[in-house]
Scaffold this motif. Structure first.
Motif, short mmCIF file in Angstrom:
data_model
loop_
_atom_site.label_atom_id
_atom_site.label_comp_id
_atom_site.label_asym_id
_atom_site.label_seq_id
_atom_site.Cartn_x
_atom_site.Cartn_y
_atom_site.Cartn_z
N ASN A 141 6.08 -7.21 1.12
CA ASN A 141 4.96 -6.76 1.59
C ASN A 141 5.04 -5.19 1.44
OD1 ASN A 141 3.13 -5.47 3.48
ND2 ASN A 141 2.75 -7.32 4.71
N TYR A 142 4.38 -4.70 0.62
CA TYR A 142 4.76 -3.14 0.25
C TYR A 142 4.33 -2.13 1.53
CZ TYR A 142 6.10 -4.88 -4.44
OH TYR A 142 6.78 -5.30 -5.41
N ASP A 198 13.05 2.23 -0.20
CA ASP A 198 11.59 2.49 0.20
C ASP A 198 10.66 2.12 -0.76
OD1 ASP A 198 9.58 3.25 1.86
OD2 ASP A 198 9.82 5.24 1.49
N TRP A 199 10.36 0.81 -1.04
CA TRP A 199 9.64 0.28 -2.11
C TRP A 199 8.20 0.25 -1.36
CZ3 TRP A 199 13.31 -4.09 -2.94
CH2 TRP A 199 14.34 -3.73 -3.74
N ASP A 200 7.34 1.12 -2.03
CA ASP A 200 5.83 0.88 -1.73
C ASP A 200 5.02 0.37 -2.80
OD1 ASP A 200 6.18 3.32 -3.02
OD2 ASP A 200 4.78 4.63 -1.80
N THR A 201 5.72 0.29 -3.93
CA THR A 201 4.86 -0.30 -5.13
C THR A 201 5.83 -1.12 -5.98
OG1 THR A 201 5.54 1.74 -6.64
CG2 THR A 201 3.58 1.90 -5.28
N PRO A 202 5.41 -1.82 -6.67
CA PRO A 202 6.54 -2.75 -7.69
C PRO A 202 6.99 -1.75 -8.50
CG PRO A 202 4.03 -3.67 -7.51
CD PRO A 202 3.95 -2.49 -6.79
N GLN A 203 6.45 -0.56 -8.91
CA GLN A 203 6.91 0.19 -10.02
C GLN A 203 8.09 1.00 -9.45
OE1 GLN A 203 6.67 0.72 -13.20
NE2 GLN A 203 8.14 2.26 -13.35
N LYS A 204 8.40 0.90 -8.15
CA LYS A 204 9.57 1.47 -7.42
C LYS A 204 10.54 0.46 -7.55
CE LYS A 204 7.92 5.34 -5.16
NZ LYS A 204 7.66 6.15 -3.63
#
Length: 100
Positions: free
Chosen positions: A75-76, A37-43
């Protein structure tokens, strides 16, 4: 995450017997990414430390001990991964990663 499309990955290892060794690693990446569940590049970086985060949602993953490169656009906001390229390092060096 919704991945578009696994068919691109499958066609890569089925197209040439030389790339059949990528099958297990690509299936493992697909399974792990689909559950993410990637909502940011950091994840993405938290899960795949060797991933290269590029601008405009592009991410490069090292596959099978860095034998192959997988380029995706994420597409986050909508949790969608678009497979843009899979290939060897030599093939990767011939593409423009930001436009492929």
């Amino acid at each position: 995450m919704c991945i578009i499309s696994k068919r691109t990955l499958r066609e890569f290892w089925e197209h040439d017997p030389e790339y059949l060794d990528a099958k297990g690693a690509l299936e493992a990446w697909h399974e792990e990414a689909a559950k993410a569940d990637w909502d940011t590049p950091q994840k993405v970086k938290e899960q795949f430390r060797n991933a290269s985060i590029l601008k405009n949602g592009r991410v490069v993953f090292n596959i099978k001990g860095n034998n192959y490169r997988l380029v995706v656009w994420i597409n986050y906001a909508y949790r969608i991964i678009y497979v843009r390229f899979i290939g060897t390092h030599e093939q990767y060096d011939r593409i423009d990663v930001e436009t492929v």
